[in-house]
Motif scaffolding. Structure first.
Motif, PDB file in Angstrom:
ATOM      1  N   SER B  44       0.839  -1.278   0.244  1.00  8.91           N
ATOM      2  CA  SER B  44      -0.251  -0.331  -0.268  1.00  8.91           C
ATOM      3  C   SER B  44       0.928   1.258   0.051  1.00  8.91           C
ATOM      4  O   SER B  44       0.790   2.243  -0.222  1.00  8.91           O
ATOM      5  CB  SER B  44      -0.938  -0.031   1.897  1.00  8.91           C
ATOM      6  OG  SER B  44      -1.289   1.654   1.240  1.00  8.91           O
ATOM      7  N   ALA B  45       1.696   1.361   0.498  1.00  7.93           N
ATOM      8  CA  ALA B  45       3.084   2.128   0.717  1.00  7.93           C
ATOM      9  C   ALA B  45       4.215   2.717   0.438  1.00  7.93           C
ATOM     10  O   ALA B  45       4.611   3.588  -0.521  1.00  7.93           O
ATOM     11  CB  ALA B  45       3.151   2.811   2.179  1.00  7.93           C
ATOM     12  N   PHE B  72      12.343  12.074   7.004  1.00 11.77           N
ATOM     13  CA  PHE B  72      11.382  11.435   6.209  1.00 11.77           C
ATOM     14  C   PHE B  72      11.035  10.623   7.908  1.00 11.77           C
ATOM     15  O   PHE B  72      12.406   9.764   8.192  1.00 11.77           O
ATOM     16  CB  PHE B  72      11.466  10.561   5.269  1.00 11.77           C
ATOM     17  CG  PHE B  72      10.211   9.167   5.004  1.00 11.77           C
ATOM     18  CD1 PHE B  72       8.804   9.613   4.930  1.00 11.77           C
ATOM     19  CD2 PHE B  72      10.358   7.678   5.886  1.00 11.77           C
ATOM     20  CE1 PHE B  72       7.752   8.828   4.979  1.00 11.77           C
ATOM     21  CE2 PHE B  72       9.672   7.373   5.303  1.00 11.77           C
ATOM     22  CZ  PHE B  72       7.688   7.434   5.066  1.00 11.77           C
ATOM     23  N   VAL B  73       9.937  10.833   8.522  1.00 11.54           N
ATOM     24  CA  VAL B  73       8.986   9.947   9.612  1.00 11.54           C
ATOM     25  C   VAL B  73       7.974   9.032   9.066  1.00 11.54           C
ATOM     26  O   VAL B  73       6.810   9.173   8.327  1.00 11.54           O
ATOM     27  CB  VAL B  73       8.720  10.631  10.846  1.00 11.54           C
ATOM     28  CG1 VAL B  73       8.446   9.449  11.973  1.00 11.54           C
ATOM     29  CG2 VAL B  73       9.704  11.979  11.249  1.00 11.54           C
ATOM     30  N   MET B  74       8.658   7.463   9.248  1.00 15.36           N
ATOM     31  CA  MET B  74       7.562   6.430   9.027  1.00 15.36           C
ATOM     32  C   MET B  74       7.076   6.169  10.487  1.00 15.36           C
ATOM     33  O   MET B  74       7.142   5.080  10.826  1.00 15.36           O
ATOM     34  CB  MET B  74       8.195   5.142   8.923  1.00 15.36           C
ATOM     35  CG  MET B  74       7.559   4.219   8.238  1.00 15.36           C
ATOM     36  SD  MET B  74       6.974   3.988   6.548  1.00 15.36           S
ATOM     37  CE  MET B  74       6.471   2.551   5.765  1.00 15.36           C
ATOM     38  N   SER B  75       5.623   7.079  10.443  1.00 17.64           N
ATOM     39  CA  SER B  75       4.627   6.610  11.439  1.00 17.64           C
ATOM     40  C   SER B  75       3.952   5.388  11.691  1.00 17.64           C
ATOM     41  O   SER B  75       4.505   4.816  12.298  1.00 17.64           O
ATOM     42  CB  SER B  75       3.191   7.678  11.271  1.00 17.64           C
ATOM     43  OG  SER B  75       3.354   7.861  13.072  1.00 17.64           O
ATOM     44  N   LYS B  76       4.000   4.836  10.559  1.00 20.11           N
ATOM     45  CA  LYS B  76       3.497   3.367  10.329  1.00 20.11           C
ATOM     46  C   LYS B  76       4.704   2.789  10.160  1.00 20.11           C
ATOM     47  O   LYS B  76       4.696   1.359   9.058  1.00 20.11           O
ATOM     48  CB  LYS B  76       2.587   3.135   9.348  1.00 20.11           C
ATOM     49  CG  LYS B  76       2.934   3.092   7.695  1.00 20.11           C
ATOM     50  CD  LYS B  76       1.612   3.395   7.055  1.00 20.11           C
ATOM     51  CE  LYS B  76       0.980   1.696   6.506  1.00 20.11           C
ATOM     52  NZ  LYS B  76       0.445   1.231   5.547  1.00 20.11           N
ATOM     53  N   GLY B  77       5.460   2.242  11.173  1.00 24.98           N
ATOM     54  CA  GLY B  77       6.539   1.357  11.866  1.00 24.98           C
ATOM     55  C   GLY B  77       6.312   0.784  11.265  1.00 24.98           C
ATOM     56  O   GLY B  77       7.472  -0.405  11.258  1.00 24.98           O
ATOM     57  N   THR B 124       9.610   3.694  15.595  1.00 21.68           N
ATOM     58  CA  THR B 124       8.234   3.813  15.529  1.00 21.68           C
ATOM     59  C   THR B 124       8.231   2.318  16.249  1.00 21.68           C
ATOM     60  O   THR B 124       8.744   1.398  15.294  1.00 21.68           O
ATOM     61  CB  THR B 124       7.498   4.684  14.806  1.00 21.68           C
ATOM     62  OG1 THR B 124       8.689   3.810  13.460  1.00 21.68           O
ATOM     63  CG2 THR B 124       7.773   5.720  14.466  1.00 21.68           C
ATOM     64  N   GLY B 125       6.912   2.116  15.902  1.00 20.27           N
ATOM     65  CA  GLY B 125       6.313   0.982  15.684  1.00 20.27           C
ATOM     66  C   GLY B 125       4.808   0.639  16.481  1.00 20.27           C
ATOM     67  O   GLY B 125       3.561   0.541  16.187  1.00 20.27           O
ATOM     68  N   PRO B 126       5.150   0.909  18.010  1.00 15.41           N
ATOM     69  CA  PRO B 126       3.752   1.758  18.681  1.00 15.41           C
ATOM     70  C   PRO B 126       2.690   2.994  17.468  1.00 15.41           C
ATOM     71  O   PRO B 126       3.625   4.345  17.201  1.00 15.41           O
ATOM     72  CB  PRO B 126       3.710   1.944  19.996  1.00 15.41           C
ATOM     73  CG  PRO B 126       5.439   2.607  20.107  1.00 15.41           C
ATOM     74  CD  PRO B 126       6.207   1.867  18.974  1.00 15.41           C
ATOM     75  N   LEU B 127       2.198   3.008  17.002  1.00 16.33           N
ATOM     76  CA  LEU B 127       1.321   4.021  16.425  1.00 16.33           C
ATOM     77  C   LEU B 127       1.026   5.228  17.226  1.00 16.33           C
ATOM     78  O   LEU B 127       0.794   4.968  18.433  1.00 16.33           O
ATOM     79  CB  LEU B 127      -0.140   2.850  15.704  1.00 16.33           C
ATOM     80  CG  LEU B 127      -0.028   1.740  14.497  1.00 16.33           C
ATOM     81  CD1 LEU B 127      -1.455   1.506  14.455  1.00 16.33           C
ATOM     82  CD2 LEU B 127       0.823   2.142  13.506  1.00 16.33           C
ATOM     83  N   LEU B 153       4.422   9.390   6.742  1.00 12.72           N
ATOM     84  CA  LEU B 153       4.254   8.883   6.020  1.00 12.72           C
ATOM     85  C   LEU B 153       2.971   7.704   7.653  1.00 12.72           C
ATOM     86  O   LEU B 153       3.655   7.445   8.569  1.00 12.72           O
ATOM     87  CB  LEU B 153       4.163   7.234   5.697  1.00 12.72           C
ATOM     88  CG  LEU B 153       3.629   6.581   4.642  1.00 12.72           C
ATOM     89  CD1 LEU B 153       2.179   7.426   4.133  1.00 12.72           C
ATOM     90  CD2 LEU B 153       4.273   5.743   4.153  1.00 12.72           C
ATOM     91  N   THR B 154       1.778   8.182   7.649  1.00 12.65           N
ATOM     92  CA  THR B 154       1.075   7.720   8.680  1.00 12.65           C
ATOM     93  C   THR B 154      -0.041   6.567   8.084  1.00 12.65           C
ATOM     94  O   THR B 154      -0.481   6.844   6.565  1.00 12.65           O
ATOM     95  CB  THR B 154       0.295   8.675   9.208  1.00 12.65           C
ATOM     96  OG1 THR B 154      -1.468   9.298   8.418  1.00 12.65           O
ATOM     97  CG2 THR B 154       0.611   9.772   9.837  1.00 12.65           C
TER      98      THR B 154
END
Lengths: 319, 285
Positions: B44-45, B72-77, B124-127, B153-154
């Protein structure tokens, strides 16, 4: 004395030392910023805000965001001092402290203001007496509990000079300036008074009470070693083991529940390396409403309470 | 000159398209070999990440912590298949290391770790964690006028976390025009549709109400993604929220829009089919 009343001569609010030191450091280092959750007043950062308005980031009443924003500011090269009431900062944002700060090794300084039972009358929601138990196990997060204004200032300076995550527990309970015997160093215990009958290991607001207890004990022929354990993590294990070897009896005293704090930390060292008779002084759980000093007295967190525990241990040792 | 720009633009789109296809094949290989992973969200991402890492972000993999880099921060880790292939493709670590995915002591943990993997900005990892951190980075840039951009990206299900809205509110309040949040709007969370779980719509209205500029885009259209994610010709006055309409499992027919592939692992036959489908789409291009 209520927390809001002016302090008696010779007694100080460690928040003043915190705010003064942070402002002085910020004047020298433009990377220093403060992050608050509508807590400019309770963190005593009004002057900081007036002097460095664009470096005071008020996120509003949003502790999870406050800590995440702190981690982001560190990523952007800042040295953020994230300041909020200890109860909300540590409990509400615990996962952010774990993931964004400790596990990420982000250069964030977390300042838990008005820790312990300082907000006595406001009740257990506002007491922060579980924070050491949930912060202490996080590897890489240094936990400092200063005992007086000088040590608060030294801890803030050391935190600013470090590039690692650090939690500083800042009290608003009135405390005297202590006569320190050694320069402040993260992870290093300080022996404030020597003795070989019993060791009292204390942190924060209990250190001056432990010193007063030692005075009383000396009058009765018991020489107590008083150890200021300002850094709870990483712990100065050598100082604990030396105290156990020299004194054979250890009392710990802290403004925290008796599970998982300084007493628990000392017990972990002694149980595994040198089993030694111990008493752990602190709160037994959620506290009722009442002034901070009343709550301390009720829990035996006074010079008399510490001395009584020490006498008990010494008498058992001599039997 | 215009024709030249257009041709350069086409080359950039072609590169992103090629990289995205490679990322899909390589991340599925990682998941197949590791026997674990999150293929639905990775696929999807992937196109958003490909557009960012191979078309938009300014970075130097040799100095991953350079102060002026775009972040770039990958929020959906959990979507590390997509993130690690992007980082390896961008040169932050050797592509061969992708074969260590989820192995004991690998730097390619199930969730990204900045302390040992170059190119990762925050663990990241915990949403619900990435947007607050990205907001903090954007505030640092705002203080310094340093000139870099911050992207995050969330997931869409992740927007059920309250911390995301705390951060969204602050970004709007501070007019963080240097910040772009991209929502991977595949409409599926781990177990069900977002709208059947705790509805997010009207999503664009929510972000607008929080002070953001909002734009929707087909999250698999490389040319449109590049056009939207490129630095604006006239400076923005507010943070930008890109709602990337995506399909979970995109590119592999049997995974598409199926919640079960959130963390499903293909068997040998399914894996072969997935590779064949992706090779087929590469041939058609």
């Amino acid at each position: 004395m209520s927390a809001a009343a002016p302090f008696a001569p010779g007694l100080f609010d460690c928040r003043d030392a915190y705010a003064r030191t942070l402002e002085a450091l910020a004047a020298e280092d433009p990377r220093i910023v403060a992050v608050v959750n509508d807590s400019v007043g309770s963190s005593k950062l009004g002057k900081f805000r007036d002097r460095f308005p664009e470096r005071l980031i008020n996120v509003g009443i949003a502790e999870q965001n406050m800590v995440g924003v702190g981690a982001g500011l560190a990523n952007g090269g800042k040295i953020p001092f994230v300041s909020g009431a200890a109860c909300f900062l540590t409990a509400r944002a615990l996962e952010q402290i774990k993931a964004d700060v400790a596990y990420s090794a982000a250069n964030v300084k977390l300042c838990g203001i008005s820790s312990g039972v300082a907000y006595g009358e406001l009740g257990a929601t506002h007491h922060s007496i579980e924070d050491l138990a949930w912060l202490r196990p996080m590897r890489g997060l240094t936990v400092i509990v200063p005992s007086d204004p000088w040590e608060t200032a030294e801890a803030v300076k050391a935190a600013a000079a470090s590039d690692q995550p650090i939690f500083i527990r800042i009290s608003r309970m009135p405390v005297p300036e202590l006569e320190h015997r050694a320069p402040f160093a993260i992870g290093k215990a300080e022996i404030l008074r020597d003795g070989a009958d019993v060791a009292i290991i204390a942190a924060g607001t209990l250190v001056h009470r432990a010193l007063a207890a030692a005075e009383a004990l000396a009058a009765g022929g018991i020489e107590a070693r008083v150890i200021n354990m300002a850094t709870i993590a990483p712990l100065d294990e050598a100082a604990i083991l030396a105290a156990a070897a020299d004194c054979g009896a250890i009392v710990t005293a802290e403004e925290h529940v008796v599970r998982g704090g300084l007493g628990g930390a000392v017990a972990e060292v002694l149980a595994t390396q040198r089993p030694t008779p111990m008493r752990i002084l602190g709160f037994d759980g959620f506290q009722p409403t009442g002034s901070a000093e009343w709550l301390m007295e009720r829990a035996g967190l006074t010079a008399a309470g510490v001395a009584a525990a020490a006498r008990d241990l010494v008498s058992r040792k001599r039997d | 000159m215009k024709a030249l720009d257009a041709r350069r633009g086409d080359e950039r789109v072609e590169r992103v398209r090629e990289r995205a296809n490679w990322m899909r094949r390589r991340s599925l290989q990682m998941i197949y070999e590791a026997g674990q992973g999150h293929p639905g969200g990775d696929l999807s991402a992937t196109d958003v990440l490909a557009a960012l890492y191979f078309g938009v972000l300014r970075y130097d993999p040799a100095t991953p912590n350079a102060p002026g880099r775009d972040r770039f921060v990958m929020s959906k880790g959990h979507c590390t298949g997509a993130l690690y292939t992007a980082l390896a493709g961008a040169g932050f670590f050797p592509e061969a290391e992708l074969s260590t995915y989820l192995q004991p002591n690998s730097r390619l943990n199930g969730h990204p770790n900045r302390t040992y993997l170059p190119g990762v900005e925050t663990n990241t990892g915990p949403l619900g964690h990435g947007l607050p951190v990205a907001v903090g980075i954007a505030i640092a840039e705002q203080i310094d006028s340093a000139g870099y951009r911050t992207f995050v990206l969330t997931g869409d299900g992740e927007l059920q976390e309250g911390s995301m809205w705390e951060a969204a509110m602050l970004a709007g309040h501070r007019k963080l025009s240097n910040l772009t949040a991209i929502i991977d709007r595949n409409r599926l969370q781990q177990g069900a549709r977002t709208e059947d779980t705790n509805a997010l719509e009207p999503l664009a209205d929510k972000w607008r109400a929080f002070g953001w500029e909002v734009v929707g885009v087909d999250g698999h259209d490389h040319a449109r993604l590049l056009a939207i994610l490129d630095a604006p010709t006239t400076p923005r006055e507010r943070p930008l929220c890109v709602i990337a309409e995506t399909i979970k499992g995109y590119g592999v027919s049997y995974m598409q829009d199926k919640a079960g592939w959130h963390h499903g692992v293909p068997n040998a036959e399914q894996y072969a089919q997935a590779l064949a489908e992706l090779a087929g789409s590469e041939d058609q291009a």
